[in-house]
Design an enzyme around this catalytic site. Structure first.
Site, PDB file in Angstrom:
ATOM      1  N   GLY A   1      32.451  43.200  10.853  1.00 35.05           N
ATOM      2  CA  GLY A   1      31.430  42.156  10.800  1.00 35.05           C
ATOM      3  C   GLY A   1      31.164  41.714   9.373  1.00 35.05           C
TER       4      GLY A   1
ATOM      5  CB  THR B   1      62.241  32.560  -4.879  1.00 37.08           C
ATOM      6  OG1 THR B   1      62.484  32.981  -3.550  1.00 37.08           O
ATOM      7  CG2 THR B   1      61.228  31.437  -4.879  1.00 37.08           C
TER       8      THR B   1
ATOM      9  N   GLY C   1      62.792  28.043  -2.290  1.00 37.87           N
ATOM     10  CA  GLY C   1      62.424  29.362  -1.794  1.00 37.87           C
ATOM     11  C   GLY C   1      63.265  29.672  -0.577  1.00 37.87           C
TER      12      GLY C   1
ATOM     13  CD  GLU D   1      61.767  41.448   0.603  1.00 30.12           C
ATOM     14  OE1 GLU D   1      62.642  41.953   1.306  1.00 30.12           O
ATOM     15  OE2 GLU D   1      61.059  42.095  -0.185  1.00 30.12           O
TER      16      GLU D   1
ATOM     17  CB  THR E   1      58.391  31.718   5.612  1.00 30.54           C
ATOM     18  OG1 THR E   1      59.463  30.876   6.080  1.00 30.54           O
ATOM     19  CG2 THR E   1      58.187  31.467   4.118  1.00 30.54           C
ATOM     20  CB  SER E   2      56.631  33.353  10.249  1.00 29.18           C
ATOM     21  OG  SER E   2      55.947  34.559  10.003  1.00 29.18           O
ATOM     22  CD  GLU E   3      56.426  29.248   8.938  1.00 26.94           C
ATOM     23  OE1 GLU E   3      56.698  29.937   7.929  1.00 26.94           O
ATOM     24  OE2 GLU E   3      55.351  29.346   9.554  1.00 26.94           O
TER      25      GLU E   3
ATOM     26  N   PRO F   1      61.269  27.786  -8.653  1.00 24.38           N
ATOM     27  CG  PRO F   1      60.369  27.290 -10.749  1.00 24.38           C
ATOM     28  CD  PRO F   1      61.579  27.886 -10.088  1.00 24.38           C
TER      29      PRO F   1
END
Lengths: 380, 262
Positions: A337, A124, A129, A361, A363-365, A126
């Site tokens: 709580g 990765t 990514g 490693e 992203t969900s996307e 800057p």
């Protein structure tokens, strides 16, 4: 799912070690954002850092399922320690094992597997990514050396690592096909480890930017062939996702165990809160999703061990387990709580640590892109 | 130095125990097992002696098939080989009988030292070790805290009552029962775990040990295990609350008229 006797013994040993050695210091390491150097030495001596590598390279000769079991146990008590361990094994030692020459394996993999050296992975940047192919770091061959220039970001273990896997463009105009991978030692001229990142979670893992300023890398430190870098990165990340998936399962399991202990003790309206259906439902969801996540992670690991394709399964496992970990750790806070909202209680740390697993490693996307691409290719 | 470590597998310490209907023992089906604590320290001490003076560590364990799990843990930690006596056909709680069987197995081996835990965490009789020494015809020392090897023998530190200790010298071969906490138990290394499956576990039955059914018969020593039960509450605690003067008066009254101690 059945595990071999060795896998069960290994898991029990890691569990015992995690409980006795890692858990007592995990809150403090998180607060101070301190790398667990002492525990890494102990983990190295016990062979935890070389689990999936053959004995000829000083590994334990176990497999990916075993690694997933071990990672889960460490994550149950400390996400930061776990991430450093997972990155060391899956992102640095593994690509050397998969793509390195015999000399490279002897020189770099053996000490990594023994844990006498620690590893990092620099992909990765800057400005890139998820779009790793857009990386700008360059490598130009001059005589017997590649000269590396550029900046890498969010490098796990950077401040403590001896060995870095670095991706750089040897053919800058050719996009992903122009990328190559290099083994860079911390002592090479021109490698600069930047200021440590102050992170939301996994704070015991040591994260820095790393830059290369005319960094001289001997040409024999090219990993595999020129222009194979992007493919190598994707293969490495496929395996890495099994590790992050296992980490997510461990974090969720750890948070659930803490929440269960609390719910069975805390009383409201004359009974323990564990007896309220609303709380019980949370445990039912947590336990079900953890179980599903673990099966998915171990299935992907099993495919990898059998040499079968597992890109899709690893992406699915990491996607599901990490998002399940976010839900489980969020509910664990809810069960605690007001106490859950306080740093003196451990569950908020699990939630902060779990957040890494939906980002690092893949992203969900990005994982959804990978999964849908794989599925649609098959269904077309 | 060749060391034989006697190791028993016992229910995990915080197990929820359910007593069988006939009161003879606890239901074993739902239990998890672990290496008896002081035996674990004995194994660690044996491994340390071997590392310091070279030699061999042989595990000896008696019990049903499940005991092999504990044996493998011991092998993973560094013991060289193991002997398993399957006692499914003659399970007894009598330390005398157990020691006789263990002795028969040990007599087949040459040894310098036999180590066992001080006592087991299940029956806690603390007798098997010393009776075993008698059977083997070797001197023994109990509650051992430290072992020093000397020319021709060993010197050991025993724990006595009230913070007192005693140093005694023994020739070799001899037998020691080890106190918990005398060292720090190591974790198995992953390489050790992988190597454990290659190590020998010799299974021995009564006939191989030269023993007959009558040698292991229950009750032959007069020890009869009659019943196991949860301790019954026989004492009552009373707490007085209120004005100290009145409370003192009540207490004095109770001590005088009920407890009759003043």
């Amino acid at each position: 799912m059945d595990y071999t006797e060795e896998q069960q013994m290994m898991r029990d040993t890691v569990r015992e070690f995690a409980k006795n050695e890692i858990e007592p210091v995990s809150a403090e390491l998180d607060e101070k954002a301190e790398f667990p150097a002492e525990n890494f030495k102990k983990m190295a001596a016990l062979g935890f850092l070389g689990i999936p590598f053959p004995e000829e390279y000083d590994g334990a000769g176990m497999d990916t399922v075993s690694l997933a079991l071990a990672i889960e146990e460490v994550a149950k008590v400390c996400g930061g320690t776990c991430l450093s361990m997972a990155a060391h094994i899956s992102l640095c030692a593994t690509p050397i094992y998969l793509f390195g020459t015999e000399e490279q394996k002897k020189k770099y993999l053996s000490p990594l597997a023994q844990g006498t050296s620690l590893g990092s992975f620099c992909l990765t940047e800057p400005g890139s990514g998820s779009d790793a192919g857009a990386a700008k770091t360059s490598a130009v061959l001059q005589g017997d050396y590649y000269i590396l220039n550029g900046s890498k970001a969010f490098v796990t273990n950077a401040g403590v690592a001896d060995t870095f896997i670095v991706f750089a463009k040897t053919a800058p105009d050719e996009g992903t096909k122009g990328m190559s991978a290099f083994i860079v030692e911390k002592g090479f001229d021109g490698i600069v480890v930047g200021k440590k990142e102050d992170k939301l979670g996994v704070r015991a893992s040591d994260t820095h930017p790393v830059s290369f300023e005319n960094c001289r890398v001997p040409k024999e430190n090219l990993l595999g062939k020129e222009r194979d870098g992007f493919k190598q990165a994707l293969i490495t990340l496929d395996g890495g996702r099994i590790g992050i998936g296992a980490m997510a399962v461990g974090l969720a399991q750890g948070a659930m165990e803490k929440a269960a202990a609390y719910a069975k003790e805390r009383e409201a309206f004359g009974k323990t809160i564990s007896k309220f259906q609303a709380i019980g439902n949370m445990f039912a969801d947590m336990a079900t999703e953890i179980h599903a996540g673990r099966l998915m992670v171990h299935h992907a690991a099993r495919l990898r061990d059998k040499g079968k394709p597992y890109t899709r399964e690893a992406a699915m496992a990491k996607l599901f387990a990490s998002e399940a970990a976010m839900r489980a750790t969020k509910n664990a806070i809810q069960i605690f709580g007001g106490y859950g909202f306080c740093m003196d209680y451990p569950v908020e740390r699990y939630w902060r640590d779990a957040k890494l697993t939906v980002i690092g490693e893949g992203t969900s996307e990005v994982l959804r892109v990978i999964i849908s691409r794989e599925i649609l290719k098959e269904l077309a | 130095m060749k060391i034989i470590v006697c190791m028993k597998q016992v229910p995990v310490k915080d197990s929820l125990l359910k007593i069988t209907d006939d009161g003879s023992w606890v239901h074993e089906t739902d239990l998890n097992y672990e290496i008896n604590e002081s035996d674990h320290y004995a194994l660690e001490e044996a491994l340390r002696l071997k590392e310091a003076h070279s030699g061999e560590v042989v595990l000896l364990s008696m019990g049903p098939e499940r005991v092999r799990e504990a044996i493998k843990q011991g092998l993973a930690k560094g013991a060289d080989r193991a002997i398993h006596i399957d006692n499914s056909s003659f399970t007894t709680q009598d330390p005398f009988v157990n020691a006789r069987v263990l002795a028969a197995a040990i007599k087949r081996e040459e040894f310098d030292l036999v180590l066992s835990g001080l006592q087991t965490d299940d029956y806690g009789s603390a007798q098997t070790g010393v009776i075993l020494a008698e059977n083997l015809g070797v001197p023994s020392a109990t509650i051992v805290m430290e072992i020093q090897k000397q020319n021709g023998g060993i010197k050991v530190k025993r724990e006595l009552e009230s913070g007192w200790f005693q140093w005694v010298e023994l020739p070799l071969p001899s037998l020691l029962t080890i106190q918990s906490g005398i060292n720090q138990i190591r974790y198995a290394t992953i390489k050790g775990i992988m190597m454990a499956k290659k190590k020998e576990i010799k299974a021995l039955g009564l006939s191989e040990l030269g023993l007959s059914e009558s040698d292991v018969e229950e009750g032959q020593t007069g020890l009869v295990f009659s019943k196991i039960y949860v301790p019954e509450k026989t004492k009552k605690t009373e707490i007085f609350e209120g004005d100290p003067r009145e409370v003192a008066q009540k207490l004095a009254d109770k001590l005088k008229n009920e407890a009759k101690v003043i």
